[in-house]
Scaffold this motif. Structure first.
Motif, mmCIF file in Angstrom:
data_model
loop_
_atom_site.group_PDB
_atom_site.id
_atom_site.type_symbol
_atom_site.label_atom_id
_atom_site.label_comp_id
_atom_site.label_asym_id
_atom_site.label_seq_id
_atom_site.Cartn_x
_atom_site.Cartn_y
_atom_site.Cartn_z
ATOM 1 N N ILE A 12 -2.333 -1.268 6.652
ATOM 2 C CA ILE A 12 -1.202 -1.031 5.748
ATOM 3 C C ILE A 12 -1.330 0.347 5.095
ATOM 4 C CG2 ILE A 12 -0.137 -1.828 3.588
ATOM 5 C CD1 ILE A 12 -1.062 -4.723 4.537
ATOM 6 N N GLY A 13 -2.555 0.713 4.683
ATOM 7 C CA GLY A 13 -2.758 2.009 4.019
ATOM 8 C C GLY A 13 -2.462 3.181 4.940
ATOM 9 N N GLY A 14 -3.022 3.141 6.146
ATOM 10 C CA GLY A 14 -2.840 4.258 7.084
ATOM 11 C C GLY A 14 -1.391 4.420 7.505
ATOM 12 N N LEU A 31 -4.558 7.218 14.342
ATOM 13 C CA LEU A 31 -5.557 6.837 15.346
ATOM 14 C C LEU A 31 -6.123 5.469 14.953
ATOM 15 C CD1 LEU A 31 -7.398 10.285 15.402
ATOM 16 C CD2 LEU A 31 -5.577 9.502 16.936
ATOM 17 N N GLU A 32 -5.857 4.474 15.760
ATOM 18 C CA GLU A 32 -6.273 3.096 15.431
ATOM 19 C C GLU A 32 -7.213 2.592 16.523
ATOM 20 O OE1 GLU A 32 -6.090 0.594 13.089
ATOM 21 O OE2 GLU A 32 -7.143 -0.608 14.600
ATOM 22 N N ARG A 33 -8.337 2.011 16.103
ATOM 23 C CA ARG A 33 -9.349 1.606 17.093
ATOM 24 C C ARG A 33 -8.916 0.396 17.916
ATOM 25 N NH1 ARG A 33 -13.955 -1.029 13.138
ATOM 26 N NH2 ARG A 33 -12.571 -2.619 12.331
ATOM 27 N N LEU A 44 0.894 -11.911 1.942
ATOM 28 C CA LEU A 44 0.496 -10.795 1.089
ATOM 29 C C LEU A 44 1.468 -10.735 -0.082
ATOM 30 C CD1 LEU A 44 -1.475 -8.236 1.222
ATOM 31 C CD2 LEU A 44 0.527 -6.996 2.030
ATOM 32 N N GLN A 45 0.935 -10.550 -1.285
ATOM 33 C CA GLN A 45 1.797 -10.369 -2.460
ATOM 34 C C GLN A 45 1.949 -8.880 -2.726
ATOM 35 O OE1 GLN A 45 0.581 -12.922 -5.853
ATOM 36 N NE2 GLN A 45 -1.057 -13.629 -4.531
ATOM 37 N N LEU A 46 3.175 -8.472 -2.965
ATOM 38 C CA LEU A 46 3.433 -7.062 -3.261
ATOM 39 C C LEU A 46 4.117 -6.962 -4.622
ATOM 40 C CD1 LEU A 46 4.783 -5.914 0.221
ATOM 41 C CD2 LEU A 46 2.570 -5.298 -0.796
ATOM 42 N N GLY A 289 -7.053 3.823 0.572
ATOM 43 C CA GLY A 289 -7.015 2.362 0.734
ATOM 44 C C GLY A 289 -8.392 1.753 0.546
ATOM 45 N N ASP A 290 -8.668 0.679 1.284
ATOM 46 C CA ASP A 290 -9.957 -0.014 1.130
ATOM 47 C C ASP A 290 -11.147 0.892 1.432
ATOM 48 O OD1 ASP A 290 -8.787 -2.359 0.334
ATOM 49 O OD2 ASP A 290 -9.524 -3.567 2.011
ATOM 50 N N ALA A 291 -10.964 1.910 2.238
ATOM 51 C CA ALA A 291 -12.072 2.842 2.508
ATOM 52 C C ALA A 291 -12.482 3.543 1.213
ATOM 53 C CB ALA A 291 -11.655 3.875 3.554
ATOM 54 N N GLY A 302 -5.048 -4.872 -3.544
ATOM 55 C CA GLY A 302 -5.685 -3.963 -2.580
ATOM 56 C C GLY A 302 -4.678 -3.195 -1.751
ATOM 57 N N ALA A 303 -3.727 -3.911 -1.161
ATOM 58 C CA ALA A 303 -2.707 -3.245 -0.345
ATOM 59 C C ALA A 303 -1.739 -2.459 -1.228
ATOM 60 C CB ALA A 303 -1.949 -4.282 0.482
ATOM 61 N N CYS A 304 -1.435 -3.007 -2.408
ATOM 62 C CA CYS A 304 -0.530 -2.294 -3.334
ATOM 63 C C CYS A 304 -1.127 -0.943 -3.709
ATOM 64 C CB CYS A 304 -0.304 -3.115 -4.600
ATOM 65 S SG CYS A 304 0.572 -4.658 -4.326
HETATM 66 P P1 FAD Z 1 -7.468 -2.290 6.539
HETATM 67 O O1 FAD Z 1 -6.377 -3.276 6.441
HETATM 68 O O2 FAD Z 1 -8.862 -2.810 6.645
HETATM 69 O O3 FAD Z 1 -7.140 -1.352 7.776
HETATM 70 C C1 FAD Z 1 -8.101 -0.493 8.329
HETATM 71 C C2 FAD Z 1 -7.682 -0.175 9.739
HETATM 72 O O4 FAD Z 1 -8.550 0.823 10.250
HETATM 73 C C3 FAD Z 1 -7.777 -1.379 10.687
HETATM 74 O O5 FAD Z 1 -6.605 -1.456 11.448
HETATM 75 C C4 FAD Z 1 -9.001 -1.059 11.542
HETATM 76 O O6 FAD Z 1 -8.901 -1.601 12.849
HETATM 77 C C5 FAD Z 1 -8.954 0.450 11.561
HETATM 78 N N1 FAD Z 1 -10.251 1.115 11.775
HETATM 79 C C6 FAD Z 1 -11.444 0.789 11.231
HETATM 80 N N2 FAD Z 1 -12.388 1.649 11.631
HETATM 81 C C7 FAD Z 1 -11.771 2.545 12.444
HETATM 82 C C8 FAD Z 1 -12.219 3.676 13.156
HETATM 83 N N3 FAD Z 1 -13.502 4.084 13.113
HETATM 84 N N4 FAD Z 1 -11.315 4.360 13.909
HETATM 85 C C9 FAD Z 1 -10.016 3.989 13.964
HETATM 86 N N5 FAD Z 1 -9.539 2.908 13.308
HETATM 87 C C10 FAD Z 1 -10.405 2.207 12.550
HETATM 88 N N6 FAD Z 1 -3.766 -6.990 -1.368
HETATM 89 C C11 FAD Z 1 -2.545 -7.017 -1.977
HETATM 90 O O7 FAD Z 1 -1.987 -5.946 -2.307
HETATM 91 N N7 FAD Z 1 -1.902 -8.210 -2.213
HETATM 92 C C12 FAD Z 1 -2.465 -9.404 -1.867
HETATM 93 O O8 FAD Z 1 -1.870 -10.454 -2.076
HETATM 94 C C13 FAD Z 1 -3.756 -9.408 -1.259
HETATM 95 N N8 FAD Z 1 -4.352 -10.573 -0.923
HETATM 96 C C14 FAD Z 1 -5.578 -10.557 -0.326
HETATM 97 C C15 FAD Z 1 -6.191 -11.773 -0.005
HETATM 98 C C16 FAD Z 1 -7.443 -11.783 0.598
HETATM 99 C C17 FAD Z 1 -8.098 -13.102 0.897
HETATM 100 C C18 FAD Z 1 -8.067 -10.551 0.915
HETATM 101 C C19 FAD Z 1 -9.405 -10.516 1.596
HETATM 102 C C20 FAD Z 1 -7.470 -9.338 0.605
HETATM 103 C C21 FAD Z 1 -6.228 -9.324 -0.026
HETATM 104 N N9 FAD Z 1 -5.588 -8.125 -0.364
HETATM 105 C C22 FAD Z 1 -4.374 -8.145 -1.008
HETATM 106 C C23 FAD Z 1 -6.228 -6.825 -0.079
HETATM 107 C C24 FAD Z 1 -5.578 -6.137 1.135
HETATM 108 O O9 FAD Z 1 -5.556 -7.025 2.239
HETATM 109 C C25 FAD Z 1 -6.344 -4.877 1.524
HETATM 110 O O10 FAD Z 1 -6.675 -4.146 0.373
HETATM 111 C C26 FAD Z 1 -5.527 -3.989 2.445
HETATM 112 O O11 FAD Z 1 -5.138 -4.694 3.599
HETATM 113 C C27 FAD Z 1 -6.321 -2.740 2.833
HETATM 114 O O12 FAD Z 1 -5.579 -1.975 3.752
HETATM 115 P P2 FAD Z 1 -6.252 -0.701 4.461
HETATM 116 O O13 FAD Z 1 -5.197 -0.154 5.344
HETATM 117 O O14 FAD Z 1 -6.867 0.191 3.437
HETATM 118 O O15 FAD Z 1 -7.464 -1.299 5.287
#
Ligand code: FAD
Length: 402
Positions: A12-14, A31-33, A44-46, A289-291, A302-304
């Motif tokens: 979602i972040g990327g 670039l997605e692995r 997901l709640q937004l 994002g989560d990184a 987290g996603a927000c």
């Molecule tokens: P990710 O979703 O982890 O995406 C990372 C991406 O990078 C993945 O697609 C992965 O395959 C890719 N990747 C990894 N390494 C590499 C690499 N070396 N090269 C290329 N690609 C790579 N958040 C909310 O806002 N509302 C909610 O209601 C909510 N509920 C949640 C409930 C639970 C139980 C949990 C665990 C989390 C919840 N979250 C919620 C948090 C939210 O899911 C995350 O914070 C959010 O999805 C993070 O998004 P991201 O894009 O930063 O990371």
């Protein structure tokens, strides 16, 4: 040298970042692995701090259409079943925060972001496992596990909780909370009587909680059950298994126990976050994002926060990096402006999420006190959520793009 913005990670972040940058007229590539862009099949709640930005990115209409606008955020005691308090999410809430509270299936949100990126001509490259980044004065090179390489102006590390690129800045490790989540999203027909929901309902208990809400216009029912594992505390390697789930929830009221069978039992999510760090920028790479700021999910942010990052990064690039240019000084200015805006905010959300979880999970006298305080609050009192859902530094831009 190319001015392309390279994004490592298509979650979602990327994808939100790619869309924000593309809409601001930037050349950007994801670039997605994995073989395909995919999310787990749960909800997901937004909150409005994210939906205002999705509006600015031109996708809120599609997200609302795919999801549900819940009427209330309700808190109940999981042991007694008593209603403690609720937050009205209706018109007054939407007016106050300038956006709705939406619950949506994760796959639907991801599909919407992928489609919007494609509509803006963003190349989305799968099977690209980023393994390294080299920053040079004139640009950056990203290397992938399959031997491919990409050149760009800067790299956004959006590679999630276990980010490899975070290693450029920190050798920290995720902090495991000892809590584990079980999820389940099922068609409404399979949910039984307790599935007919128009609210987000949170049941709070000692060392556990359950969250329930509708998805896909009420055609699906989503649940997340979370509990603290006794076996984790005792140091066992296999902890948080379904037997412990049943044991943990055996003490809860009838309505909570009746909901447990609808959870998936073949997968579980140990809950981890990390300590906030003070720097997200290494050369031409910035974390997002989560990184950058993985957090416990108790505030559902987290996603927000990743979506807020996306808008802030696109704005900082817009302000500091002339299009078609990739000079190191301007890239540095843009990335540092982004990080300076986002680090204090996300650190506060990370820290508050931990404390909010502690409040959910207390027992004994602390539970009595929490219940008394919750029961006393007015459902239309938004003073506790203003800091989180209200307009932040990106507000002027949100209005400007509206
Ligand atoms: P990710 O979703 O982890 O995406 C990372 C991406 O990078 C993945 O697609 C992965 O395959 C890719 N990747 C990894 N390494 C590499 C690499 N070396 N090269 C290329 N690609 C790579 N958040 C909310 O806002 N509302 C909610 O209601 C909510 N509920 C949640 C409930 C639970 C139980 C949990 C665990 C989390 C919840 N979250 C919620 C948090 C939210 O899911 C995350 O914070 C959010 O999805 C993070 O998004 P991201 O894009 O930063 O990371």
């Amino acid at each position: 040298m190319t001015d392309e913005i390279l994004i490592a990670g298509g979650g979602i972040g990327g994808l939100a970042t790619a869309l924000a940058c593309a809409r601001a007229g930037r050349r950007v590539r994801v670039l997605e692995r994995s073989e395909e862009f995919a999310e787990i099949g749960a909800g997901l709640q937004l909150a409005p701090n994210a939906t205002r930005i999705l509006d600015r990115l031109g996708v809120l209409g599609r997200v609302v259409e795919a999801g549900v606008l819940p009427e209330r955020l309700v808190f109940n005691d999981a042991l007694t079943g008593d209603r403690l308090t609720h937050l009205d999410l209706g018109e007054r809430f939407r007016q106050r925060y300038g956006g709705p509270y939406v619950v949506v299936h994760r796959s639907d949100l991801l599909d919407i972001l992928v489609a919007a990126c494609r509509e803006h001509g963003v190349p989305l490259d799968n099977d690209r496992h980023v393994t390294g980044v080299t920053s040079r004065p004139d640009g950056v090179t990203v290397s992938c596990a399959d031997g491919t390489g990409y050149h760009g102006a800067l790299v956004v590390a959006a590679d999630g909780l276990r980010s490899g690129l975070r290693g450029l800045l920190s050798d920290d490790e995720p902090v495991c909370s000892g809590y584990v989540a079980y999820r389940g999203a099922v068609p409404i027909e399979e949910a039984g009587a307790h599935g007919a929901l128009t609210d987000v309902v949170v049941w709070l208990g000692p060392g556990l909680h359950l969250v329930q809400y509708p998805l896909r216009g009420g055609r699906m029912y989503n649940q997340v059950a979370v509990f603290h594992s006794r076996r984790f505390a005792e140091g066992h390697a296999d902890w948080g298994l379904p037997g412990e789930l049943d044991e943990a929830f055996s003490v809860t009221c009838d309505r909570v126990r009746a909901a447990v069978p609808a959870l998936w039992r073949d997968r579980r999510w140990p809950m981890s976050d990390r300590e906030p760090i003070g720097d997200w920028v290494a050369g031409r790479t910035a974390l997002l994002g989560d990184a950058a700021h993985p957090m416990l999910q108790y505030l559902a942010q987290g996603a927000c926060q990743a979506i807020e990052d996306a808008a802030a990064l696109a704005d900082a690039v817009d302000r500091h990096l002339p299009a078609g240019y990739s000079g190191a000084g301007d890239v540095d200015k843009a990335l540092r402006a982004y990080a300076a805006e986002r680090i204090p905010r996300t650190a506060r959300v990370q820290r508050t999420a931990r404390v909010w979880g502690d409040i959910w999970h207390v027992d004994g006298l602390a539970r009595d006190l929490r219940n008394a305080l919750f029961s006393r609050r007015d459902a239309g009192d938004f003073s506790d959520t203003d800091w989180l859902y209200g307009p932040g530094p990106t507000a002027s831009k949100e209005t400007a793009h509206a």
